[in-house]
Motif scaffolding. Structure first.
Motif: not given
Lengths: 95, 348
Positions: B62-65, B293, B296-297, B303-306, B309-310, B313
């Motif tokens: 799903l996500f990698s670092v 923003t 958020f930053k 980051f991988w899941n809509k 992230v919503n 926000f």
């Protein structure tokens, strides 16, 4: 030059938040190398974004802009929209 | 063998280990000790297994670092995996957690053999500069040997030694990465990069990435006006009943010894400053969208899941609406406190 008959769609992997008249775009990422890329669209760009829906052609959207911004030079609006398309394509926000 | 329970952001998390090779006393830990609580009705239980790490096939990343951390979906569960890039094929740690995030097992690989350490060193040395991460450099320094009369002798690790190093690694890496997901998924807000400074029931937050000056400004507030600092590096932020609240976390930045321990005192959040070092003190009110923003930053987002992230926000929006936000460039000297008082941004 953008093909005016082309129909664009929004990338599904993008989160949008409308705040006042502006729009924040945040792409979804699968690695940490691209994070912190966030885009803010002003009212006009947000209108353009709204009209990109997988149905409207480029020329139809330009006509909508002409209808919305009376008195603004048509060529200028067309150029603005084409620039917007190029920007959105470059960040993969539209396909 | 050990088990203990900590409370983080009001959630009770149990760590249990039946391995005879590992021992641990959480009350000895500088940061965990302040979060210890009774093990009754925990929200989440982690079993720790030590030895060979099983293979988990057919996982979906799903996500990698940095190609070393991977968050995956596997058999309907979440899988958080840390791979040592200097030893291809060796997985250091894997956590497998049920989808509802109530039970998990963390598999810790046995210590590297001498042969594996040698191989890892060779590979690291052959990597170009910049390819070797800070974490890998730190790992290289931990040679596991002590010098006696000029000769290197191998230090024998007791279960307690091993338990300490395993838990320190888990806390710094695995648990931290896991909590980022957990806090968001449980809709408890999100983790933000910030220093929380508090006095007389008023709390101010200084946000910025590493190097922005969070610890520096927190220390100035401690020294000049006797403010207290919960944490100089991160906190859980959330909005409950139109009030922005924060929870402390068991990690601090460089001010570990000066930070208050514990969860936070529920004091009101009165201001957020987006900070940077500057040649003079400069203050500007941050516009609404910019504030959202920037918050958020400075979050540790998923980051991988809509949906997530919503959600982050939406919390950022509420925070920006509720609390005044400022851009602050500051000089590292005592004038900053009065500068902010004179501008009526802080009242402590």
């Amino acid at each position: 030059m953008v093909d005016k008959n082309k129909i664009y769609s929004k990338n599904k992997d993008i989160v949008t938040r409308e705040i006042d008249d502006e729009l924040i775009l945040m792409p979804i990422y699968k690695t940490n190398s691209e994070i912190n890329k966030m885009y803010t669209l002003n009212e006009t760009a947000a209108f353009m974004w709204d009209k990109i829906d997988g149905k409207n052609t480029v020329s139809e959207i330009i006509n909508m802009l002409i209808g919305r911004y009376e008195g603004v030079n048509e060529e200028e609006l067309s150029a603005d929209f084409q620039e917007f398309i190029a920007d959105m394509k470059s960040i993969k926000a539209i396909v | 063998m050990f088990d203990f329970c900590i409370s983080v952001a009001d959630k009770k998390i149990v760590f249990n280990c039946d391995s005879q090779f590992l021992d641990y006393d959480a009350s000895e830990s500088k940061e965990f000790s302040e979060h210890l609580c009774e093990c009754e009705s925990p929200d989440l239980c982690f079993n720790i297994e030590y030895g060979n790490v099983p293979q988990f096939r057919n996982k979906e990343i799903l996500f990698s670092v940095d190609n070393s951390w991977f968050l995956c979906k596997w058999d309907g569960k979440f899988l958080l995996e840390y791979v040592d890039r200097t030893l291809p094929g060796r997985t250091e740690r894997v956590g497998v957690i049920d989808e509802d995030l109530t039970n998990g097992t963390i598999y810790i690989n046995h210590e590297k053999t001498e042969k594996e350490k040698e191989l890892a060193k060779q590979l690291r040395d052959s990597m170009p500069d910049g390819m070797v991460s800070k974490r890998e450099k730190r790992a290289e320094k931990k040679t596991g040997t002590v010098k006696k009369n000029g000769n290197k002798i191998k230090k024998k690790k007791t279960p307690l030694d091993l338990g300490r190093s395993v838990m320190a690694e888990l806390k710094a890496n695995f648990f931290q990465a896991f909590l980022v997901e957990y806090v968001v998924r449980k809709r408890m807000g999100f983790i933000a990069h910030c220093a929380t400074v508090t006095k007389d029931g008023k709390t101010y937050i200084f946000m910025g990435q590493s190097g922005a000056g969070k610890s520096t400004i927190a220390e100035l507030f401690i020294d000049i006006c006797g403010a207290r600092v919960y944490n100089d590096d991160r906190a859980v932020l959330n909005v409950e009943n139109d009030k922005v609240i924060f929870y402390n976390l068991p990690w601090t930045g460089t001010l570990t010894n000066k930070c208050l321990k514990g969860q936070g005192d529920g004091s009101e959040l009165c201001g957020i400053f987006f900070i940077s070092h500057s040649k003079s003190n400069v203050l500007n009110k941050t516009g609404k969208i910019e504030a959202i923003t920037k918050i958020f930053k400075n979050s540790f987002p998923v980051f991988w899941n809509k949906k997530d992230v919503n959600y982050i926000f939406s919390v950022c929006e509420k925070i920006a609406k509720t609390v005044p936000c400022y851009d602050l460039g500051f000089v590292n000297d005592k004038n900053i406190v009065n500068f902010l008082r004179d501008n009526k941004c802080v009242d402590i």
